[in-house]
Design a protein around this motif. Structure first.
Motif, PDB file in Angstrom:
ATOM      1  N   ILE A 198     -56.318  14.227  10.132  1.00 21.45           N
ATOM      2  CA  ILE A 198     -55.636  14.149  11.433  1.00 21.45           C
ATOM      3  C   ILE A 198     -54.311  13.397  11.321  1.00 21.45           C
ATOM      4  O   ILE A 198     -53.258  13.959  11.657  1.00 21.45           O
ATOM      5  CB  ILE A 198     -56.570  13.545  12.505  1.00 21.45           C
ATOM      6  CG1 ILE A 198     -57.762  14.472  12.733  1.00 21.45           C
ATOM      7  CG2 ILE A 198     -55.813  13.292  13.806  1.00 21.45           C
ATOM      8  CD1 ILE A 198     -58.871  13.872  13.561  1.00 21.45           C
ATOM      9  N   PRO A 199     -54.287  12.142  10.851  1.00 21.47           N
ATOM     10  CA  PRO A 199     -52.976  11.481  10.733  1.00 21.47           C
ATOM     11  C   PRO A 199     -52.096  12.103   9.648  1.00 21.47           C
ATOM     12  O   PRO A 199     -50.875  12.182   9.802  1.00 21.47           O
ATOM     13  CB  PRO A 199     -53.316  10.029  10.407  1.00 21.47           C
ATOM     14  CG  PRO A 199     -54.712  10.042   9.913  1.00 21.47           C
ATOM     15  CD  PRO A 199     -55.378  11.225  10.543  1.00 21.47           C
ATOM     16  N   ALA A 200     -52.707  12.553   8.549  1.00 19.08           N
ATOM     17  CA  ALA A 200     -51.905  13.172   7.485  1.00 19.08           C
ATOM     18  C   ALA A 200     -51.275  14.470   7.977  1.00 19.08           C
ATOM     19  O   ALA A 200     -50.102  14.740   7.712  1.00 19.08           O
ATOM     20  CB  ALA A 200     -52.765  13.426   6.253  1.00 19.08           C
ATOM     21  N   GLY A 201     -52.041  15.268   8.688  1.00 18.62           N
ATOM     22  CA  GLY A 201     -51.507  16.523   9.229  1.00 18.62           C
ATOM     23  C   GLY A 201     -50.439  16.276  10.270  1.00 18.62           C
ATOM     24  O   GLY A 201     -49.418  16.970  10.311  1.00 18.62           O
ATOM     25  N   SER A 202     -50.648  15.286  11.127  1.00 18.09           N
ATOM     26  CA  SER A 202     -49.648  14.950  12.147  1.00 18.09           C
ATOM     27  C   SER A 202     -48.350  14.501  11.500  1.00 18.09           C
ATOM     28  O   SER A 202     -47.262  14.910  11.907  1.00 18.09           O
ATOM     29  CB  SER A 202     -50.173  13.839  13.053  1.00 18.09           C
ATOM     30  OG  SER A 202     -51.339  14.250  13.704  1.00 18.09           O
ATOM     31  N   GLU A 209     -42.793  15.303  10.097  1.00 19.57           N
ATOM     32  CA  GLU A 209     -41.791  15.169   9.032  1.00 19.57           C
ATOM     33  C   GLU A 209     -41.131  16.513   8.737  1.00 19.57           C
ATOM     34  O   GLU A 209     -39.917  16.583   8.524  1.00 19.57           O
ATOM     35  CB  GLU A 209     -42.458  14.590   7.785  1.00 19.57           C
ATOM     36  CG  GLU A 209     -41.497  14.178   6.707  1.00 19.57           C
ATOM     37  CD  GLU A 209     -40.693  12.926   7.019  1.00 19.57           C
ATOM     38  OE1 GLU A 209     -39.816  12.590   6.209  1.00 19.57           O
ATOM     39  OE2 GLU A 209     -40.917  12.288   8.065  1.00 19.57           O
ATOM     40  N   THR A 210     -41.911  17.591   8.747  1.00 19.60           N
ATOM     41  CA  THR A 210     -41.348  18.925   8.524  1.00 19.60           C
ATOM     42  C   THR A 210     -40.359  19.289   9.622  1.00 19.60           C
ATOM     43  O   THR A 210     -39.270  19.810   9.342  1.00 19.60           O
ATOM     44  CB  THR A 210     -42.468  19.975   8.449  1.00 19.60           C
ATOM     45  OG1 THR A 210     -43.355  19.619   7.378  1.00 19.60           O
ATOM     46  CG2 THR A 210     -41.918  21.359   8.214  1.00 19.60           C
ATOM     47  N   LEU A 211     -40.708  19.015  10.863  1.00 22.50           N
ATOM     48  CA  LEU A 211     -39.785  19.286  11.970  1.00 22.50           C
ATOM     49  C   LEU A 211     -38.513  18.456  11.839  1.00 22.50           C
ATOM     50  O   LEU A 211     -37.411  18.941  12.088  1.00 22.50           O
ATOM     51  CB  LEU A 211     -40.470  18.993  13.306  1.00 22.50           C
ATOM     52  CG  LEU A 211     -41.589  19.943  13.703  1.00 22.50           C
ATOM     53  CD1 LEU A 211     -42.293  19.433  14.958  1.00 22.50           C
ATOM     54  CD2 LEU A 211     -41.057  21.341  13.909  1.00 22.50           C
ATOM     55  N   ALA A 212     -38.638  17.204  11.438  1.00 27.37           N
ATOM     56  CA  ALA A 212     -37.470  16.337  11.277  1.00 27.37           C
ATOM     57  C   ALA A 212     -36.576  16.809  10.137  1.00 27.37           C
ATOM     58  O   ALA A 212     -35.353  16.751  10.232  1.00 27.37           O
ATOM     59  CB  ALA A 212     -37.915  14.894  11.041  1.00 27.37           C
TER      60      ALA A 212
END
Length: 75
Positions: free
Chosen positions: A10-14, A19-22
């Motif tokens: 959950i936190p790793a996926g979030s 980060e990908t969007l940024a």
């Protein structure tokens, strides 16, 4: 009761999604690595923008990196 290992997803996926969007939006200073490097390291050490304590800051960062490498390799 042990903590289920799959809950780390959950936190790793979030983090991965944010980060990908940024990274994709191309604004400077919005990824976690840019914030860490720019805000915490470069400004606190007086590297960017240049400050009077710049040589001490550079020495402190270099000393920390050397200690961290020794700590991770040597235990």
């Amino acid at each position: 009761m042990d903590f289920p290992l799959w809950l780390w997803a959950i936190p790793a996926g979030s983090f991965a999604v944010l980060e990908t969007l940024a990274i994709r939006n191309r604004h400077q200073g919005d990824t976690a690595s840019e914030l860490l490097l720019l805000l915490l390291l470069r400004r606190a050490a007086g590297i960017s923008p240049a400050r009077p304590w710049q040589p001490i800051g550079i020495a402190a960062v270099a000393t920390f990196c050397a200690w961290l490498a020794h700590h991770l390799i040597g235990g």
